[in-house]
Design an enzyme around this catalytic site. Structure first.
Site, PDB file in Angstrom:
ATOM      1  CB  CYS A 204      -0.997  -0.009   1.163  1.00 50.54           C
ATOM      2  SG  CYS A 204      -0.306   0.214   2.796  1.00 50.54           S
TER       3      CYS A 204
ATOM      4  CB  CYS B  95      -4.187   1.662  -1.544  1.00 53.77           C
ATOM      5  SG  CYS B  95      -2.478   2.142  -1.746  1.00 53.77           S
TER       6      CYS B  95
ATOM      7  CB  CYS C  82       3.570  -0.656  -7.859  1.00 53.01           C
ATOM      8  SG  CYS C  82       4.579  -2.104  -7.548  1.00 53.01           S
TER       9      CYS C  82
END
Length: 135
Positions: A7, A79, A86
């Protein structure tokens, strides 16, 4: 088997999911959690998990970069911000995404029902993940 849960700050949602994966698999898999930022372990996440007998107080907040050399079977983002931001982890990991509200951003950051609601949603998601992907 290695599973990475991500997250934004690795302080709440990923820590809750990490705790449930450890508990519901009897620690039979290697679970890691990380964030694209490092916010430290959220004391309210620890509290909401301890209310149901899951101790995550020993968890640490980690950057995703700390695991760049590790091979994962699954990468789970919990999330939207983590999924969108990412860094690309190159391996054959199956990527799974489910967005959960950040309870630390609700109720002015105070402890409230938002934590147990998100915790229960994450638990259901992890149970379904285990049934579908790990059995």
């Amino acid at each position: 088997m290695n599973i990475l849960i991500m997250c934004t700050g690795n302080s709440c949602r990923s820590q809750i999911a990490h705790g449930f994966l450890n508990q519901l698999t009897d620690n039979s898999i290697s679970v890691f959690s990380a964030g694209i930022e490092k916010h430290g372990l959220n004391k309210n996440a620890v509290r909401c998990m301890s209310e149901i007998g899951v101790d995550i107080s020993h968890h640490e907040s980690n950057y995703v970069d700390e695991y760049s050399d590790k091979k994962f079977d699954f990468i789970i983002t919990v999330c939207d911000h983590a999924m969108e931001s990412c860094p690309i982890i190159i391996n054959n990991a199956k990527k799974i995404h489910k967005n959960f509200k950040d309870p630390s951003k609700l109720n002015n950051g105070l402890y409230g029902i938002e934590y147990s609601e998100v915790r229960d949603q994450i638990k259901k998601f992890i149970i379904d993940f285990i049934k579908i992907e790990l059995r």
